[in-house]
Design an enzyme around this catalytic site. Sequence first.
Site, PDB file in Angstrom:
ATOM      1  N   ASP A 275     109.097  70.390  75.410  1.00  0.00           N
ATOM      2  CA  ASP A 275     108.671  71.734  75.780  1.00  0.00           C
ATOM      3  C   ASP A 275     107.218  71.755  75.341  1.00  0.00           C
ATOM      4  O   ASP A 275     106.930  71.850  74.142  1.00  0.00           O
ATOM      5  CB  ASP A 275     109.486  72.790  75.027  1.00  0.00           C
ATOM      6  CG  ASP A 275     109.073  74.197  75.427  1.00  0.00           C
ATOM      7  OD1 ASP A 275     107.866  74.418  75.679  1.00  0.00           O
ATOM      8  OD2 ASP A 275     109.943  75.081  75.497  1.00  0.00           O
ATOM      9  N   HIS A 276     106.301  71.598  76.303  1.00  0.00           N
ATOM     10  CA  HIS A 276     104.922  71.325  75.872  1.00  0.00           C
ATOM     11  C   HIS A 276     104.306  72.484  75.088  1.00  0.00           C
ATOM     12  O   HIS A 276     103.348  72.304  74.352  1.00  0.00           O
ATOM     13  CB  HIS A 276     104.034  70.899  77.054  1.00  0.00           C
ATOM     14  CG  HIS A 276     103.699  72.001  77.989  1.00  0.00           C
ATOM     15  ND1 HIS A 276     104.593  72.484  78.898  1.00  0.00           N
ATOM     16  CD2 HIS A 276     102.574  72.727  78.155  1.00  0.00           C
ATOM     17  CE1 HIS A 276     104.041  73.463  79.585  1.00  0.00           C
ATOM     18  NE2 HIS A 276     102.808  73.635  79.156  1.00  0.00           N
TER      19      HIS A 276
ATOM     20  N   HIS B  65     109.987  78.027  77.242  1.00  0.00           N
ATOM     21  CA  HIS B  65     108.796  78.371  76.446  1.00  0.00           C
ATOM     22  C   HIS B  65     108.926  79.725  75.739  1.00  0.00           C
ATOM     23  O   HIS B  65     108.655  79.842  74.546  1.00  0.00           O
ATOM     24  CB  HIS B  65     107.553  78.398  77.328  1.00  0.00           C
ATOM     25  CG  HIS B  65     107.438  77.210  78.242  1.00  0.00           C
ATOM     26  ND1 HIS B  65     107.655  75.928  77.805  1.00  0.00           N
ATOM     27  CD2 HIS B  65     107.148  77.108  79.561  1.00  0.00           C
ATOM     28  CE1 HIS B  65     107.496  75.091  78.823  1.00  0.00           C
ATOM     29  NE2 HIS B  65     107.192  75.789  79.899  1.00  0.00           N
TER      30      HIS B  65
END
Length: 482
Positions: free
Chosen positions: A178-179, A241
């Site tokens: 999950d950047h 996110h």
Amino acid sequence: MSTEKKALYIIFGATGDLASRKLYPALYRLYTKGYLKDHFAVIGTARREWSDEYYQNVVKDAIESIKESDQDAEEFSSHFRYQSHNVKDSEHYHTLKELADSLDSEYAIDGNRIFYLSMSPTFFGTITTHLRDQELVTQNGFNRVIIEKPFGTDLESSKELNDEINDSFDEDQLYRIDHYLGKEMVQDILALRFSNRIIQESWNPETLSSIQITLTEDLGVEERGEYYDKSGALRDMVQNHVLQIVSLLTMDEPDSFSTDNVRKEKLALLESLKQPDVKEEFVRGQYQASKDGACKAYRDEEKVDPESMTETFVAGKIVIDSDKWRNVPIYIRTGKRMKEKTSRIDVLWKKTEKQLFDESDSLLTIHISPEEGFEIQLNDKAIGPGMHMHPVTLSSMRSEETIKESPEAYEKLLLDVLDGDETHFAHWGEVAASWKFVDHIRNAWNEDTESIPFYPAHSMGPQESDDLLLKDGQKWIYNPKS
Ligand code: NAD
């Protein structure tokens, strides 16, 4: 001093957009910093028929704007090999294994393997099964699998996917990217909360009024219409996110900053989210064309159903079902084609009980991107006679130069994988709890196929989003209209 690591990367989906835009530059930065040096190699695989030379040129193009010199780029790209490969075809895994074993001995990698699944999740199960059955998994080194989003489309499909992957790899070998969890200011949330007594003590339901999370983009769906029309903002942004950020903002203090302890608290939090009253507490929207005609309406975008009901905007009120948090609403908002691209968190404190002075609200803003840093707004006495307050802002914003020099999310996350540190990756339990929450909203919206609120391109979403907060006597702190 950076320590050199040993690893053979096998990237599935090596000809894709993500690989060129994010992975090759991130690997190059790890290389320039000495984490990857002599003992690493990369096998890129995808369907296209590319030669090693062609692939190495693609890699060089991907790092063109950040390379230190031509010679450096040349040396870095010489560690890359390409193998055309259809992931469904078992035969290809034999050749892949031979190449992997030969690179392992050529670069003295000691069996450490990182499998990067940069492809559609429909292939994840097939790939991991083949990696196990065709013995690409080594016995002498570590074997880690990096998985890109989306991890399923609902709880059921994500569970199936997880079971399929777990047949071949254990949870502690999986790194679900999950950047947002690699972003500096998202990582800073726990640091700010738990290393400052002044913040820690006042971060409680008696003193907080609301928490607001805004993740907006000014762009539309671009070329991703086909994927996005099946996904929508709820699945694309909220499930991962947004809820990860919610968990970091509201989880209890872990016993220590270890992966297990952080995950335990995040999971407890995500499992305690109250199922929302969707009609009352969640709002969706879809963008219309801009007035000047420069941007198309969502329904006119390429590969989007002209009668699509897919939401490009979500706003909602999240309530945590615990004595501690029940009375602090967490408002979230995310969307495409909005006023501007920004990711930020606003934490609002209640006014003091006695309100001796004409005070404004106290506010902490965490700027995630494109600006990075945080600001605290407090009341201060205005100079001169009387006791009038005016808001002042204490600011710790990072300079453009600092932001430019600080490692990008993918670089940090790829280094964590090399180190075997899973703290900034999503655990299966968190993924499952998030899907459960999101499925409930999705199901309610699927039943209501009559209408979806529209919002003008480059606005802050439909009126319903403002009304959501007004009902509670609140308003969005971040409002670039004003
Ligand atoms: P892409 O469509 O650009 O690339 C897909 C890759 O998969 C290509 O290399 C293609 O050749 C390969 N491929 C497809 N079918 C194959 C098959 N049968 N056998 C072998 N190879 C096959 O996709 P992308 O944008 O690079 O994204 C990759 C993954 O990362 C997706 O799961 C996507 O959802 C996720 N992701 C992408 C981004 C992004 O910014 N691009 C952001 C977040 C997550």
